[in-house]
Design a protein around this motif. Sequence first.
Motif, short mmCIF file in Angstrom:
data_model
loop_
_atom_site.label_atom_id
_atom_site.label_comp_id
_atom_site.label_asym_id
_atom_site.label_seq_id
_atom_site.Cartn_x
_atom_site.Cartn_y
_atom_site.Cartn_z
N GLU B 132 4.73 6.77 2.67
CA GLU B 132 5.42 5.46 2.83
C GLU B 132 4.30 4.28 2.91
O GLU B 132 4.51 3.20 2.51
CB GLU B 132 5.90 5.18 4.56
N SER B 133 2.96 4.71 2.80
CA SER B 133 1.89 3.65 3.04
C SER B 133 1.75 3.61 1.59
O SER B 133 0.95 2.36 1.54
CB SER B 133 0.44 4.46 3.77
N VAL B 134 2.14 4.10 0.52
CA VAL B 134 1.91 3.80 -0.75
C VAL B 134 2.98 3.51 -1.63
O VAL B 134 3.26 3.13 -2.78
CB VAL B 134 1.05 4.86 -1.56
N ALA B 135 4.22 3.39 -0.79
CA ALA B 135 5.74 3.49 -1.49
C ALA B 135 5.75 2.20 -2.29
O ALA B 135 6.64 2.23 -3.07
CB ALA B 135 6.63 3.95 -0.66
N ILE B 136 5.12 1.19 -1.82
CA ILE B 136 5.40 -0.23 -2.34
C ILE B 136 4.84 -0.51 -3.82
O ILE B 136 5.00 -1.40 -4.36
CB ILE B 136 4.99 -1.31 -1.30
N LEU B 137 3.69 0.36 -3.95
CA LEU B 137 2.81 0.21 -5.12
C LEU B 137 3.48 0.22 -6.49
O LEU B 137 3.24 -0.80 -6.98
CB LEU B 137 1.89 1.52 -5.23
N PRO B 138 4.78 0.70 -6.58
CA PRO B 138 5.26 0.78 -7.93
C PRO B 138 5.97 -0.64 -8.24
O PRO B 138 5.94 -1.26 -9.09
CB PRO B 138 6.33 1.80 -7.89
N GLN B 139 6.45 -1.28 -6.88
CA GLN B 139 7.06 -2.39 -6.62
C GLN B 139 5.97 -3.64 -7.23
O GLN B 139 6.25 -4.49 -7.96
CB GLN B 139 7.88 -2.60 -5.52
N LEU B 140 4.88 -3.44 -6.44
CA LEU B 140 3.86 -4.27 -6.94
C LEU B 140 3.49 -4.59 -8.46
O LEU B 140 3.04 -5.35 -8.74
CB LEU B 140 2.67 -4.23 -5.72
N PHE B 141 3.23 -3.36 -8.75
CA PHE B 141 2.81 -3.08 -10.19
C PHE B 141 3.75 -3.55 -11.15
O PHE B 141 3.58 -4.17 -11.94
CB PHE B 141 2.20 -1.78 -10.51
N LEU B 142 5.17 -3.40 -10.73
CA LEU B 142 6.10 -3.94 -11.72
C LEU B 142 5.91 -5.53 -11.80
O LEU B 142 6.12 -6.01 -12.84
CB LEU B 142 7.49 -3.40 -11.18
N THR B 194 -0.79 -1.69 5.30
CA THR B 194 -0.66 -3.32 5.69
C THR B 194 -1.66 -4.01 4.48
O THR B 194 -1.41 -5.06 4.09
CB THR B 194 -0.94 -3.55 7.08
N LEU B 195 -2.77 -3.12 4.53
CA LEU B 195 -3.77 -3.84 3.51
C LEU B 195 -3.35 -3.86 2.07
O LEU B 195 -3.55 -4.76 1.35
CB LEU B 195 -5.11 -2.93 3.64
N ILE B 196 -2.86 -3.06 1.72
CA ILE B 196 -2.13 -2.99 0.37
C ILE B 196 -1.16 -4.43 0.25
O ILE B 196 -1.09 -4.93 -0.97
CB ILE B 196 -0.88 -1.81 0.03
N TYR B 197 -0.38 -4.90 1.35
CA TYR B 197 0.03 -6.16 1.20
C TYR B 197 -0.61 -7.39 1.06
O TYR B 197 -0.20 -8.54 0.87
CB TYR B 197 1.22 -6.28 2.40
N ALA B 198 -1.96 -7.24 1.54
CA ALA B 198 -2.90 -8.50 1.73
C ALA B 198 -2.87 -9.27 0.72
O ALA B 198 -2.59 -10.39 0.63
CB ALA B 198 -4.14 -7.89 2.09
N ASP B 199 -2.89 -8.53 -0.63
CA ASP B 199 -3.11 -9.32 -1.79
C ASP B 199 -1.96 -10.20 -2.19
O ASP B 199 -1.96 -11.41 -2.36
CB ASP B 199 -3.53 -8.47 -2.92
N PHE B 200 -1.05 -9.55 -2.17
CA PHE B 200 0.33 -10.11 -2.17
C PHE B 200 0.71 -11.17 -1.25
O PHE B 200 1.28 -12.34 -1.64
CB PHE B 200 1.44 -9.11 -1.96
#
Lengths: 10, 217
Positions: B132-142, B194-200
């Motif tokens: 779950e902690s990295v599941a958003i990555l493909p979305q952010l990369f897209l 949560t940190l993965i979202y920081a940039d977004f």
Amino acid sequence: ELKDELKDEL
Amino acid sequence: MNIFRLGGDMLHVVSIFLLLLKIQTSHSCAGLSLKTQILYMVVFSTRYLDLFFTKPWHSALTFYNTIMKILFLSSSAYTIYLMQKRYKHTYDKVHDTFRIQYLIAAAAVLALIFHLRLTVFEILWAFSVFLESVAILPQLFLLQETGEVENITSHYIFCLGGYRTLYIFNWVWRYFTEHRRNQWLAWGCGTVQTLIYADFFYYYILSRKQGKKLRLP
């Protein structure tokens, strides 16, 4: 003991 | 149950609602990553196995959890159905190229090394937390591939990030009120997530201020 491991969260 | 957790869960529900609203109103899943949705499906189905063992009416909290778990599982399956069948022609397959097999493999290895108890249930639970902690990555990369983001898609990601942020407040709250310790796994992964979202968040707030559509550099 499940209670200790935050398994009551989603 | 505290206000942070309830708020987090509600933001999670709102994010799902926004996702489905975007697909249904625009009749399109452009800008959405099917890979992220598949990862969430894997996360929910490995974490919520306790649905088979827990009596929903055991307590008010288990009842609440059961309803939410079923909601997350079914909405996740429905989203994948919409993206893969009904609106397949609008799916941006060319840009949705993140290799999720590596994320799944890494989460599996980590779960085999780090878990709370050596049982199938616990290892799958740890796997779901790592994934779950990295599941958003493909979305952010897209989004980064395509540049401009539809408003509703950016609100969706913002709500998901907000949900994770409120969960951290919830853990801090529980640490002091319930003296819960030894939750390094959920806390660590939750913080990374949560940190993965920081940039977004940064670009989202910038675009809100300027009243423009979100553009990622």
